[in-house]
Design a protein around this motif. Structure first.
Motif, mmCIF file in Angstrom:
data_model
loop_
_atom_site.group_PDB
_atom_site.id
_atom_site.type_symbol
_atom_site.label_atom_id
_atom_site.label_comp_id
_atom_site.label_asym_id
_atom_site.label_seq_id
_atom_site.Cartn_x
_atom_site.Cartn_y
_atom_site.Cartn_z
ATOM 1 N N MET A 111 5.260 46.387 0.284
ATOM 2 C CA MET A 111 5.379 45.770 1.876
ATOM 3 C C MET A 111 4.370 46.853 2.659
ATOM 4 O O MET A 111 3.695 46.275 3.417
ATOM 5 C CB MET A 111 6.502 45.641 2.267
ATOM 6 N N ASP A 125 4.552 58.046 2.582
ATOM 7 C CA ASP A 125 5.549 57.889 1.612
ATOM 8 C C ASP A 125 5.737 59.234 0.965
ATOM 9 O O ASP A 125 4.931 60.167 0.759
ATOM 10 C CB ASP A 125 5.054 56.899 0.507
ATOM 11 N N GLU A 132 15.266 48.640 0.578
ATOM 12 C CA GLU A 132 16.360 47.890 1.207
ATOM 13 C C GLU A 132 17.785 48.596 1.012
ATOM 14 O O GLU A 132 18.757 48.196 0.335
ATOM 15 C CB GLU A 132 16.316 46.407 0.642
ATOM 16 N N LYS A 159 18.053 53.483 5.322
ATOM 17 C CA LYS A 159 17.404 53.032 6.470
ATOM 18 C C LYS A 159 17.828 53.766 7.761
ATOM 19 O O LYS A 159 17.040 54.086 8.582
ATOM 20 C CB LYS A 159 17.478 51.596 6.728
ATOM 21 N N SER A 189 14.764 43.018 5.365
ATOM 22 C CA SER A 189 14.767 41.481 5.427
ATOM 23 C C SER A 189 16.228 41.113 5.439
ATOM 24 O O SER A 189 16.285 39.611 5.782
ATOM 25 C CB SER A 189 14.369 41.034 3.824
HETATM 26 P P1 NAI Z 1 9.173 49.135 -2.632
HETATM 27 O O1 NAI Z 1 10.164 49.457 -3.432
HETATM 28 O O2 NAI Z 1 7.782 48.444 -3.161
HETATM 29 O O3 NAI Z 1 8.675 50.224 -1.686
HETATM 30 C C1 NAI Z 1 9.386 51.082 -1.042
HETATM 31 C C2 NAI Z 1 8.527 52.534 -0.617
HETATM 32 O O4 NAI Z 1 9.271 53.423 0.353
HETATM 33 C C3 NAI Z 1 8.521 53.340 -1.925
HETATM 34 O O5 NAI Z 1 7.114 53.565 -2.213
HETATM 35 C C4 NAI Z 1 9.277 54.466 -1.757
HETATM 36 O O6 NAI Z 1 8.511 55.622 -2.259
HETATM 37 C C5 NAI Z 1 9.361 54.501 -0.215
HETATM 38 N N1 NAI Z 1 10.403 55.386 0.362
HETATM 39 C C6 NAI Z 1 11.508 55.469 -0.007
HETATM 40 N N2 NAI Z 1 12.110 56.327 0.593
HETATM 41 C C7 NAI Z 1 11.415 56.635 1.354
HETATM 42 C C8 NAI Z 1 11.264 58.004 2.572
HETATM 43 N N3 NAI Z 1 12.510 58.372 2.932
HETATM 44 N N4 NAI Z 1 10.358 58.175 3.201
HETATM 45 C C9 NAI Z 1 9.356 57.496 3.022
HETATM 46 N N5 NAI Z 1 8.932 56.483 2.092
HETATM 47 C C10 NAI Z 1 9.986 56.208 1.322
HETATM 48 O O7 NAI Z 1 9.690 47.927 -1.655
HETATM 49 P P2 NAI Z 1 9.090 46.671 -0.744
HETATM 50 O O8 NAI Z 1 9.340 45.640 -1.575
HETATM 51 O O9 NAI Z 1 7.832 47.274 -0.127
HETATM 52 O O10 NAI Z 1 10.250 46.766 0.154
HETATM 53 C C11 NAI Z 1 10.274 47.729 1.492
HETATM 54 C C12 NAI Z 1 10.963 46.767 2.789
HETATM 55 O O11 NAI Z 1 10.467 45.577 2.916
HETATM 56 C C13 NAI Z 1 12.471 46.639 1.989
HETATM 57 O O12 NAI Z 1 13.219 46.651 3.358
HETATM 58 C C14 NAI Z 1 12.573 44.932 1.934
HETATM 59 O O13 NAI Z 1 13.832 44.445 2.099
HETATM 60 C C15 NAI Z 1 11.556 44.456 2.826
HETATM 61 N N6 NAI Z 1 10.842 43.556 2.513
HETATM 62 C C16 NAI Z 1 10.447 43.102 1.292
HETATM 63 C C17 NAI Z 1 9.863 42.012 0.856
HETATM 64 C C18 NAI Z 1 9.159 41.767 -0.488
HETATM 65 O O14 NAI Z 1 8.784 40.528 -0.730
HETATM 66 N N7 NAI Z 1 8.932 42.647 -1.474
HETATM 67 C C19 NAI Z 1 9.671 40.890 1.900
HETATM 68 C C20 NAI Z 1 9.902 41.278 3.148
HETATM 69 C C21 NAI Z 1 10.448 42.509 3.390
#
Ligand code: NAI
Ligand code: 3HC
Length: 708
Positions: free
Chosen positions: A308, A327, A386, A391, A413
């Protein structure tokens, strides 16, 4: 505008008349404008000393076409406008259109009836009626082919995409391009035509023959119409354009009139017109005064460079904003840089971007490992895993690191935005920005208003979202917001039906027969059964699920067996490549689950039952969201489903679909399923709002909360 003020006036520049349409915001041709246009033409007739006429519009644009809101009024017909166009064209004094901004639909049809057209550079001209499930109704199908030929006319009318002034000049649609104000050039042209005194170029009298190229274009248009039966306007367009080339003017005009009226009454056009206004209404009166001044946003920070985060970064970079993407995992940043590079390379390869523009956009995204890089940002969006604890931790840091006045957004989400907001120590600055994947492509954005979100913050985010091309639907805090919360009841019924004996193929076919691109089983297989199941498991852990041991047991069981959908080769279906095939193992699993939970299996579960249980539940949940004030208006829900969940636009969204189906029928269906299935968990309890509207003969899509 005061009711007695004229929307069309006639002035003069020496011996040339200037007819001005002044009907903000877009000079739509409402019945009042048509009436005033007639009165101005009467005056022009009386002022015989005027040798020619220039037709222009005030404000940001020429004319955006017929007044779409008036199409629903009983007795609406384009006939009065068409009669005026005929009169304008048949007159003996030259009429020149001075065009600027967008010249669309009836606006272009007005210009086509003039004897010459002058357009300011940058003007866009088109017949977009097809996007409303319509065809041009003011002789556009008859005049345009005579001016630009059958192939180009078909292309313009069936695609609904406008031409830019330069292309329009090359196509023969406009005669002159002006730098800046087109009126002086139009006056010159009108004078020259009056002085020349020769025969006027009347579009309807231009010859049009059906050559090989035209026949080929028509064959293609008919084929496209056959492939897309849900868009009846396509066939009507082909027939009318063919008539322009093969029939006398009057017969072509008559065919266009009949076809337009038919399309106007068609269900797809009603749905598309509903969505036209629905998309423009979103974000309005979203909470707090409309006057709350928006904050300036030039630099956006994104925390979390996963799926995302990358998409969100590109969405803002594409719109010209500076982005800092942070990140903590170096590998994640590396992957993000590579993925972003690939997206832009692909855009260049497809000719959508120049290499320079791609480099410029990519260059706007800076990456960093430390969140202090976000200190100067105007808006920071977190997109980390998530996980509420994480968060909240991240939110607390952002609250300290980000400058006062910066907006802090979360892309969660499902989690509670208020609990995240509270952790920042500055909840008024916090808002949910729920993007859909891929975030740089999907138009929908759910903007989540927390209990303490400042009105100016909400306004800023709504405005910014529009600027970057999103449709921002504002909603309140609840699990899953609008889209995912409604999707949950749809999936709940899907899974109960599976356990009761329906197959994934039967369920998908029933839903696809409504016009949906994909049924729920194929959809979850594609999105990932694991993603769906994890959400259910997480929610169960938080105590958010009904006390029903059979709740969504199928996806949980599939998940446990490693059947994660298309990506693992099996889920609800088994896969050969991308081809979904029925899988005995799923049927056996469902039978086993039925036995374990004491659920009776049935042999024949019909299409009607499937459609009612899935769709009526969806509608009922939507009505509950309205009743709870989570969604501000039913049309917002329809925008969520059409812009973010692939609900077919020609069905208008679930709430419009419910209106068309009949609310009384929906309520009766819900009651019937409550009796048949039992209602121990409240699944079938009818929303009080839905019940009241059904009893009062109201329509959901028109409903707005009291005081709105
Ligand atoms: P992802 O797992 O692809 O990416 C999450 C990223 O956050 C990772 O690169 C990780 O290294 C980073 N991260 C973790 N802790 C961190 C911190 N303390 N500081 C900086 N970076 C950190 O997850 P994704 O799919 O991108 O989801 C992210 C958010 O978006 C979640 O809340 C999810 O529910 C929401 N979301 C996801 C959707 C999807 O289709 N994947 C759609 C809409 C919302
Ligand atoms: N009828 C009624 N209202 C219209 C309208 C129309 N044709 N076009 C725009 N509006 C309204 C919008 O609803 C909006 O109202 P609001 O402020 O109360 O929400 C306001 O005008 C401004 O519109 P936008 O927010 O869309 O403004 P933009 O500047 O972003 O876009 C536009 C301007 C490109 C003209 C865009 O509004 C547009 O594409 N309009 C529709 C054009 C169209 O489809 N024309 C064909 C109409 S059908 C027809 O002409 C039939 C004829 O053949 C008989």
């Amino acid at each position: 505008m005061p009711p007695d003020q004229l929307t069309v006036t006639l002035d003069a520049d020496g011996d040339i008349g200037i007819l001005t349409i002044d009907h903000p915001p877009v000079n739509a041709l409402s019945p009042t404008v048509v009436r005033d246009l007639g009165a101005s033409l009467d005056e022009f007739d009386r002022r015989g000393a005027l040798r020619a006429l220039v037709l222009r519009c005030t404000g940001r644009t020429f004319c955006a076409g017929g007044d779409i809101a008036a199409f629903d009024e009983p007795g609406f017909s384009p006939a009065p406008l068409n009669a005026l166009l005929e009169r304008l064209e048949a007159g003996h004094r030259p009429v020149v259109a001075a065009l600027h901004g967008t010249v669309l639909g009836g606006g272009l049809e007005l210009a086509l009836a003039c004897h010459a057209r002058v357009a300011a550079r940058g003007t866009r001209l088109g017949l977009p009626e097809v996007r409303l499930g319509l065809l041009p109704g003011s002789l556009g199908t008859q005049r345009l082919p005579r001016l630009v030929g059958v192939p180009r006319a078909l292309q313009m009318i069936t695609r609904g995409e406008p031409l830019e002034a330069g292309e329009a000049l090359a196509a023969g649609l406009v005669d002159t391009i002006s730098d800046g104000d087109p009126v002086p050039a139009a006056l010159d042209r009108a004078r020259a035509l009056a002085e020349a005194g020769g025969p006027l170029r009347r579009t309807r009298l231009l010859p049009l023959a059906l050559g090989d190229e035209a026949r080929q274009a028509l064959a293609q248009a008919y084929e496209q119409a056959r492939d897309r039966p849900q868009e009846p306007a396509l066939e009507a367009i082909a027939r009318c354009v063919e008539a322009a080339a093969t029939m006398p003017w009057e017969r072509g005009a008559e065919l266009e009139r009949e076809s337009f009226e038919h399309c106007l009454r068609s269900a797809p056009s009603r749905a598309l017109r509903h969505l036209f206004f629905a998309e423009r209404r979103v974000g309005r009166r979203a909470g707090g005064p409309e006057s709350a001044a928006a904050r300036a946003v030039r630099h956006v920070g994104v925390l979390g460079a996963g799926t995302m985060g990358r998409g969100i970064a590109m969405c803002f970079a594409d719109a010209g904003l500076d982005v800092t993407l942070v990140d903590t995992a170096p590998a994640a940043l590396e992957r993000a840089r590579a993925a972003i590079g690939q997206v832009y390379e692909a855009a260049v390869a497809r000719g959508r971007l120049t290499p320079d523009a791609a480099l410029e956009r990519q260059g706007r995204i800076r990456t960093a490992r430390d969140d202090t890089a976000l200190a100067g940002c105007d808006l920071v969006i977190e997109a980390v895993f998530e996980d509420l604890a994480l968060k909240r931790e991240v939110a607390a840091r952002l609250g300290r690191v980000c400058r006062p006045g910066a907006i802090l957004a979360t892309n969660t989400s499902t989690l509670d935005v208020d609990r995240i907001a509270e952790a920042t120590g500055r909840p008024a600055d916090v808002v949910g920005m729920h993007f859909f994947s891929p975030a740089h492509v999907m138009r929908l954005l759910e903007v989540v208003r927390g209990a303490r979100t400042d009105a100016a913050v909400l306004r800023t985010v709504v405005q910014l979202a529009r600027e970057v091309g999103k449709v921002p639907v504002v909603c309140g805090v609840c699990w899953g917001f609008i889209g995912n919360r409604m999707a949950e009841v749809y999936m709940r019924e899907t899974e109960f039906l599976l356990v009761e004996g329906a197959t994934p193929g039967q369920i998908d076919a029933a839903i696809e027969s409504l016009g949906m691109a994909m049924g729920p089983c194929r959809m979850l297989d594609m999105a990932g059964v694991d993603v769906g199941a994890r959400t259910v498991i997480e929610r169960d852990r938080d105590g958010g699920l009904p006390a029903d041991p059979a709740y969504r047991i199928v996806c949980r069981a599939l998940f446990e067996r490693g059947r994660h959908g298309q990506k693992t080769g099996s889920g609800y279906y088994r896969y050969e490549g991308r081809r979904a095939l029925p899988d005995e193992a799923t049927l056996a699993l469902c039978a086993e689950l039925a036995q374990r939970h004491g659920i009776a299996r049935r042999q024949a579960i019909g299409t009607r039952e499937i459609v009612e249980r899935l769709m009526f539940s969806l509608v009922n949940e939507g009505a509950r969201l309205l009743g709870e004030g989570i969604a501000a208006r039913a049309s917002d829900i329809d925008v969520v489903w059409t812009a973010g969940f692939g609900f077919p636009r020609h069905l208008g969204g679930p709430m419009h679909w419910a209106d068309e189906t009949g609310l009384e029928q929906v309520v009766q269906g819900l009651n019937r399923w409550a009796a048949a299935r039992g209602n121990a968990h409240g699944y079938w309890s009818v929303s009080p709002l839905l019940r009241a509207l059904a009893q009062g003969g109201g329509r959901l899509a028109r409903w707005e909360p009291p005081g709105a």
